[in-house]
Design an enzyme around this catalytic site. Sequence first.
Site, short mmCIF file in Angstrom:
data_model
loop_
_atom_site.label_atom_id
_atom_site.label_comp_id
_atom_site.label_asym_id
_atom_site.label_seq_id
_atom_site.Cartn_x
_atom_site.Cartn_y
_atom_site.Cartn_z
N HIS A 1 -7.29 -4.62 9.99
CA HIS A 1 -6.97 -4.49 8.56
C HIS A 1 -5.67 -5.22 8.23
CE1 HIS A 1 -4.75 -0.43 9.40
NE2 HIS A 1 -3.85 -1.38 9.29
N ASP B 1 0.81 -1.22 0.00
CA ASP B 1 0.00 0.00 0.00
C ASP B 1 0.84 1.27 0.00
OD1 ASP B 1 0.95 -0.38 2.60
OD2 ASP B 1 -1.00 -0.95 3.40
N ASP C 1 -7.63 -2.46 14.09
CA ASP C 1 -9.01 -2.71 13.65
C ASP C 1 -9.12 -3.95 12.75
OD1 ASP C 1 -7.90 -1.83 11.27
OD2 ASP C 1 -9.22 -0.10 11.03
N GLU D 1 -9.65 -1.89 5.20
CA GLU D 1 -10.30 -1.55 6.45
C GLU D 1 -11.57 -2.38 6.64
OE1 GLU D 1 -8.60 -0.06 8.45
OE2 GLU D 1 -8.06 2.00 7.97
P1 PGA Z 1 2.09 -1.29 12.72
O1 PGA Z 1 0.90 -1.22 11.65
O2 PGA Z 1 3.01 -2.36 12.24
O3 PGA Z 1 2.72 0.06 12.70
O4 PGA Z 1 1.44 -1.63 14.03
C1 PGA Z 1 0.35 -2.39 11.17
C2 PGA Z 1 -0.74 -2.10 10.17
O5 PGA Z 1 -1.40 -1.06 10.27
O6 PGA Z 1 -0.96 -2.93 9.29
#
Ligand code: PGA
Length: 256
Positions: A134, A63, A132, A139
């Site tokens: 994702h 992404d 959450d 999302e």
């Molecule tokens: P993080 O993010 O590794 O910074 O916790 C993970 C994500 O949002 O997929």
Amino acid sequence: MEIIIQPNAEAATAVATRIVAHLVREKPNAVLGLATGSTPLLLYRALAGLKLDWRKVTTFNLDEYVGLPQAHDQSYHSFMWKNLFRHVNISRKNIHIPDGMSGDIARFCEHYEKRIRAAGGIDLQVLGIGTDGHIGFNEPTSSLASRTRIKTLTRQTHKDNARYFGSAGKVPHHVITMGLGTIMEARQCLLLAFGTKKARAIAATVEGPITAINPASILQMHPKVTVCLDDAAAAKLKRADYYRWVYANKPDWQKS
Ligand code: PGA
């Protein structure tokens, strides 16, 4: 799913590092799907330290933020160069990261999917997970069959990512992300999660129902997923003892 629980993030990363390194040694032209965020930082540092041969490796990132130029210090382009690419001998032409500055996002996304197909598909997709649920930036309520497209971040993700930007006001609301359908076509997935903040999402992903409200739960339908967790991220798993026993008693022939 193979659930591997280790006492800390370093030990869980060591398992993940072995899996990625094994693939790159076995298949020098491997196609890797890569993730950003704080979770894979230790993995990238460990991989860079191994001096693997990356010349024939191809990468596709999950992404990118819409509206951030590549050179922006919070773009995922910058992240990948800073934390992995400049430390290994990867060929620039083999690196693919969604272009958040594209003037025609729909067309760009179609093109990204075509590039993945043309590369022969992704051998191993590295994944973090949002609080959450994702994966990529798919999302909650993302179609479980979605392809690469533009998405709007939830308030939760926006808040979670504000720490990198200094303030929430600077975090873009839109992103380009591989879809859940895209991720599901990878031949293997490697999901990493560390810390208490991830415990709820991990329990829902591993032991909850398959539902678009918790997008990572679609991984239950994938034939080859390895989940590397520290104790804190595993804290809400009801069957943690079983997963630990399975891993401790894994037959030698199954180990990579
Ligand atoms: P993080 O993010 O590794 O910074 O916790 C993970 C994500 O949002 O997929």
